[in-house]
Design a protein around this motif. Structure first.
Motif, PDB file in Angstrom:
ATOM      1  N   VAL A 169       0.869  -1.184   0.000  1.00  0.00           N
ATOM      2  CA  VAL A 169       0.000   0.000   0.000  1.00  0.00           C
ATOM      3  C   VAL A 169       0.902   1.228   0.000  1.00  0.00           C
ATOM      4  O   VAL A 169       1.426   1.648   1.042  1.00  0.00           O
ATOM      5  CB  VAL A 169      -0.938   0.008   1.221  1.00  0.00           C
ATOM      6  CG1 VAL A 169      -1.887   1.205   1.144  1.00  0.00           C
ATOM      7  CG2 VAL A 169      -1.727  -1.284   1.329  1.00  0.00           C
ATOM      8  N   GLN A 170       1.100   1.784  -1.183  1.00  0.00           N
ATOM      9  CA  GLN A 170       1.983   2.931  -1.318  1.00  0.00           C
ATOM     10  C   GLN A 170       1.451   4.110  -0.523  1.00  0.00           C
ATOM     11  O   GLN A 170       0.277   4.471  -0.635  1.00  0.00           O
ATOM     12  CB  GLN A 170       2.113   3.310  -2.801  1.00  0.00           C
ATOM     13  CG  GLN A 170       2.774   2.242  -3.657  1.00  0.00           C
ATOM     14  CD  GLN A 170       4.200   1.953  -3.229  1.00  0.00           C
ATOM     15  OE1 GLN A 170       5.026   2.861  -3.093  1.00  0.00           O
ATOM     16  NE2 GLN A 170       4.496   0.676  -2.989  1.00  0.00           N
ATOM     17  N   GLY A 171       2.332   4.695   0.308  1.00  0.00           N
ATOM     18  CA  GLY A 171       1.925   5.821   1.145  1.00  0.00           C
ATOM     19  C   GLY A 171       1.744   5.457   2.608  1.00  0.00           C
ATOM     20  O   GLY A 171       1.592   6.331   3.455  1.00  0.00           O
ATOM     21  N   THR A 172       1.763   4.144   2.931  1.00  0.00           N
ATOM     22  CA  THR A 172       1.679   3.732   4.333  1.00  0.00           C
ATOM     23  C   THR A 172       3.070   3.761   4.963  1.00  0.00           C
ATOM     24  O   THR A 172       4.089   3.670   4.276  1.00  0.00           O
ATOM     25  CB  THR A 172       1.081   2.324   4.479  1.00  0.00           C
ATOM     26  OG1 THR A 172       1.867   1.391   3.713  1.00  0.00           O
ATOM     27  CG2 THR A 172      -0.359   2.292   4.002  1.00  0.00           C
ATOM     28  N   SER A 173       3.096   3.890   6.280  1.00  0.00           N
ATOM     29  CA  SER A 173       4.359   3.916   7.027  1.00  0.00           C
ATOM     30  C   SER A 173       4.129   3.290   8.391  1.00  0.00           C
ATOM     31  O   SER A 173       2.993   3.183   8.860  1.00  0.00           O
ATOM     32  CB  SER A 173       4.878   5.348   7.158  1.00  0.00           C
ATOM     33  OG  SER A 173       3.865   6.191   7.675  1.00  0.00           O
ATOM     34  N   ALA A 174       5.227   2.878   9.037  1.00  0.00           N
ATOM     35  CA  ALA A 174       5.091   2.115  10.279  1.00  0.00           C
ATOM     36  C   ALA A 174       6.224   2.433  11.248  1.00  0.00           C
ATOM     37  O   ALA A 174       7.333   2.807  10.844  1.00  0.00           O
ATOM     38  CB  ALA A 174       5.087   0.618   9.970  1.00  0.00           C
ATOM     39  N   PHE A 175       5.911   2.261  12.542  1.00  0.00           N
ATOM     40  CA  PHE A 175       6.955   2.245  13.566  1.00  0.00           C
ATOM     41  C   PHE A 175       6.947   0.864  14.220  1.00  0.00           C
ATOM     42  O   PHE A 175       5.932   0.159  14.213  1.00  0.00           O
ATOM     43  CB  PHE A 175       6.773   3.359  14.595  1.00  0.00           C
ATOM     44  CG  PHE A 175       5.578   3.195  15.515  1.00  0.00           C
ATOM     45  CD1 PHE A 175       5.683   2.503  16.714  1.00  0.00           C
ATOM     46  CD2 PHE A 175       4.354   3.768  15.186  1.00  0.00           C
ATOM     47  CE1 PHE A 175       4.592   2.365  17.570  1.00  0.00           C
ATOM     48  CE2 PHE A 175       3.258   3.639  16.033  1.00  0.00           C
ATOM     49  CZ  PHE A 175       3.378   2.931  17.224  1.00  0.00           C
ATOM     50  N   LEU A 176       8.073   0.470  14.778  1.00  0.00           N
ATOM     51  CA  LEU A 176       8.243  -0.855  15.368  1.00  0.00           C
ATOM     52  C   LEU A 176       8.299  -0.748  16.885  1.00  0.00           C
ATOM     53  O   LEU A 176       8.784   0.238  17.436  1.00  0.00           O
ATOM     54  CB  LEU A 176       9.520  -1.512  14.838  1.00  0.00           C
ATOM     55  CG  LEU A 176       9.606  -1.670  13.318  1.00  0.00           C
ATOM     56  CD1 LEU A 176      11.002  -2.148  12.902  1.00  0.00           C
ATOM     57  CD2 LEU A 176       8.539  -2.626  12.799  1.00  0.00           C
ATOM     58  N   PHE A 177       7.796  -1.786  17.561  1.00  0.00           N
ATOM     59  CA  PHE A 177       7.834  -1.795  19.026  1.00  0.00           C
ATOM     60  C   PHE A 177       8.088  -3.212  19.525  1.00  0.00           C
ATOM     61  O   PHE A 177       7.969  -4.190  18.788  1.00  0.00           O
ATOM     62  CB  PHE A 177       6.547  -1.222  19.617  1.00  0.00           C
ATOM     63  CG  PHE A 177       5.309  -2.042  19.340  1.00  0.00           C
ATOM     64  CD1 PHE A 177       4.913  -3.055  20.209  1.00  0.00           C
ATOM     65  CD2 PHE A 177       4.534  -1.797  18.217  1.00  0.00           C
ATOM     66  CE1 PHE A 177       3.777  -3.806  19.956  1.00  0.00           C
ATOM     67  CE2 PHE A 177       3.398  -2.541  17.960  1.00  0.00           C
ATOM     68  CZ  PHE A 177       3.023  -3.555  18.832  1.00  0.00           C
ATOM     69  N   GLY A 178       8.416  -3.289  20.818  1.00  0.00           N
ATOM     70  CA  GLY A 178       8.658  -4.596  21.420  1.00  0.00           C
ATOM     71  C   GLY A 178       9.864  -5.280  20.807  1.00  0.00           C
ATOM     72  O   GLY A 178      10.839  -4.643  20.413  1.00  0.00           O
ATOM     73  N   TRP A 179       9.792  -6.606  20.688  1.00  0.00           N
ATOM     74  CA  TRP A 179      10.916  -7.388  20.175  1.00  0.00           C
ATOM     75  C   TRP A 179      11.204  -7.035  18.707  1.00  0.00           C
ATOM     76  O   TRP A 179      12.315  -7.236  18.233  1.00  0.00           O
ATOM     77  CB  TRP A 179      10.632  -8.875  20.316  1.00  0.00           C
ATOM     78  CG  TRP A 179      11.077  -9.492  21.600  1.00  0.00           C
ATOM     79  CD1 TRP A 179      12.101 -10.384  21.781  1.00  0.00           C
ATOM     80  CD2 TRP A 179      10.512  -9.304  22.899  1.00  0.00           C
ATOM     81  NE1 TRP A 179      12.215 -10.753  23.092  1.00  0.00           N
ATOM     82  CE2 TRP A 179      11.246 -10.103  23.808  1.00  0.00           C
ATOM     83  CE3 TRP A 179       9.453  -8.542  23.392  1.00  0.00           C
ATOM     84  CZ2 TRP A 179      10.950 -10.160  25.163  1.00  0.00           C
ATOM     85  CZ3 TRP A 179       9.156  -8.588  24.743  1.00  0.00           C
ATOM     86  CH2 TRP A 179       9.905  -9.391  25.612  1.00  0.00           C
ATOM     87  N   ALA A 180      10.232  -6.517  17.981  1.00  0.00           N
ATOM     88  CA  ALA A 180      10.454  -6.141  16.579  1.00  0.00           C
ATOM     89  C   ALA A 180      11.350  -4.911  16.466  1.00  0.00           C
ATOM     90  O   ALA A 180      11.967  -4.681  15.423  1.00  0.00           O
ATOM     91  CB  ALA A 180       9.123  -5.880  15.880  1.00  0.00           C
ATOM     92  N   ASP A 181      11.413  -4.115  17.526  1.00  0.00           N
ATOM     93  CA  ASP A 181      12.233  -2.909  17.559  1.00  0.00           C
ATOM     94  C   ASP A 181      13.647  -3.303  17.995  1.00  0.00           C
ATOM     95  O   ASP A 181      14.049  -3.107  19.138  1.00  0.00           O
ATOM     96  CB  ASP A 181      11.615  -1.887  18.528  1.00  0.00           C
ATOM     97  CG  ASP A 181      12.477  -0.654  18.705  1.00  0.00           C
ATOM     98  OD1 ASP A 181      13.016  -0.163  17.701  1.00  0.00           O
ATOM     99  OD2 ASP A 181      12.617  -0.198  19.864  1.00  0.00           O
ATOM    100  N   SER A 182      14.389  -3.880  17.068  1.00  0.00           N
ATOM    101  CA  SER A 182      15.735  -4.376  17.381  1.00  0.00           C
ATOM    102  C   SER A 182      16.773  -3.276  17.118  1.00  0.00           C
ATOM    103  O   SER A 182      16.685  -2.565  16.108  1.00  0.00           O
ATOM    104  CB  SER A 182      16.032  -5.597  16.506  1.00  0.00           C
ATOM    105  OG  SER A 182      17.302  -6.110  16.775  1.00  0.00           O
TER     106      SER A 182
END
Length: 330
Positions: free
Chosen positions: A133-146
């Motif tokens: 989905v062009q235009g989406t963005s994300a931040f990572l948290f927990g164990w995914a935030d390495s």
């Protein structure tokens, strides 16, 4: 396939989407987790256990359970549909949110899958979402935030999630471009299971609600371990909305008088505060101010219940389990 085999490698995603008032739309998103719309075939080994709609918050939580081998495609398919149907420029609701797909947490449901396995899938989901989905963005948290493994509350604060009108231009996402108003920003992460428990008190006094929230929050001396909490106006009352994180080891000794549900991941034992304890503590604090209770609701399930229901649903081939759960008693 035997149900014992089906139970292996299960993970849960409690997908949070910013829509609840159009229930047909939310069900369409849930069904997208089960059916590959492009190929027109059912996703293998996947079930949607529950859809929790909250009209006032205009937020729904969809409980998707699958083998870790299939969870990525199921979640991405649901996210794709949610981004197609939900426009954050038209969203209104009491609960803080930043994205059409607001939150994608992935949890292991037993010994067969580790949290790091879920973290790898979470990172792949974040990348896959921004590519699909062009235009989406994300931040990572927990164990995914390495390697920092910053918690959800910490990352939300950094991103401005708690602000009434977050400044999207000031946000630096971990994956994808600068957030756009159309899709907003999505949090993607992994951890041991986080239970959602909402306790409603019979008052419209949000200041009182916030004082109770502060008192039971983990960061407050004497607060409940693992409990992150907000107080929000809700349907003419105040809801104490709790994220109940799982803790390593045994229950804290000073709170062990009440049984704490426990489970194991990677041979490490975990436990979490029971909903009954949270409810009792809120009731005690509210009563001291002359305020009564209206009720407690779990958003989804506790970890053991989630796994048990998923094993049953998959053994019976029930994908749309949310439609069946009220007539099935485990």
């Amino acid at each position: 396939m035997a149900s014992g085999t089906l139970g292996r490698h299960l993970v849960a995603c409690l997908l949070n989407v910013s829509e609840a008032r159009r229930k047909d739309l939310v069900e369409t998103v849930a069904k997208a987790a089960l059916y590959n719309t492009e190929a027109g075939v059912k996703q293998e080994g996947t079930t949607v256990l529950n859809i929790f709609n909250d009209h006032g918050y205009n937020r729904s939580v969809i409980t998707i359970v699958s083998s870790i081998h299939f969870i990525r495609e199921a979640v991405l398919s649901a996210c794709d549909k949610a981004c197609e149907l939900i426009d954050m420029r038209a969203h209104a609701g009491v609960h803080p949110c930043m994205g059409a797909v607001d939150l994608i947490p992935i949890y292991p449901l037993g010994e067969e899958v580790g949290v790091q396995d879920c973290a790898e899938e979470a990172r792949a989901v974040a990348q896959g979402l921004t590519e699909r989905v062009q235009g989406t963005s994300a931040f990572l948290f927990g164990w995914a935030d390495s390697p920092l493994q910053r918690g959800l509350a910490h990352r939300r604060k950094e991103m401005g999630w708690f602000k009434k009108t977050p400044d999207l231009q000031a946000i630096r996402p971990d994956v994808g471009p600068q957030p756009q108003r159309r899709y907003g920003l999505t949090g993607v992460g992994a951890s041991p299971y986080v239970m959602n428990c909402n306790v409603t008190i019979d008052t419209q006094d949000i200041t009182l609600g916030r004082s109770i929230a502060t008192a039971i929050r983990e960061s407050t001396p004497g607060g409940l371990p693992g409990v992150q909490v907000l107080a929000l106006p809700h349907e003419g009352a105040v809801e104490i909305a709790c994220n109940v994180e799982s803790l390593k080891g045994d229950p804290p000794g000073y709170l062990a008088g009440e049984p704490w549900p426990s489970f194991s991941i990677d041979s490490q034992s975990y436990c979490h505060a029971p909903a009954s304890l949270i409810t009792a503590r809120v009731a005690e604090l509210a009563e001291a101010q002359g305020v009564g209770m209206k009720g407690t609701a779990l958003v989804g399930f506790a970890p053991h219940e989630c796994r048990g229901l998923a094993e049953f649903a998959l053994s019976q081939g029930i994908g749309e389990f949310w439609k069946e759960q009220h007539r099935i008693r485990m």
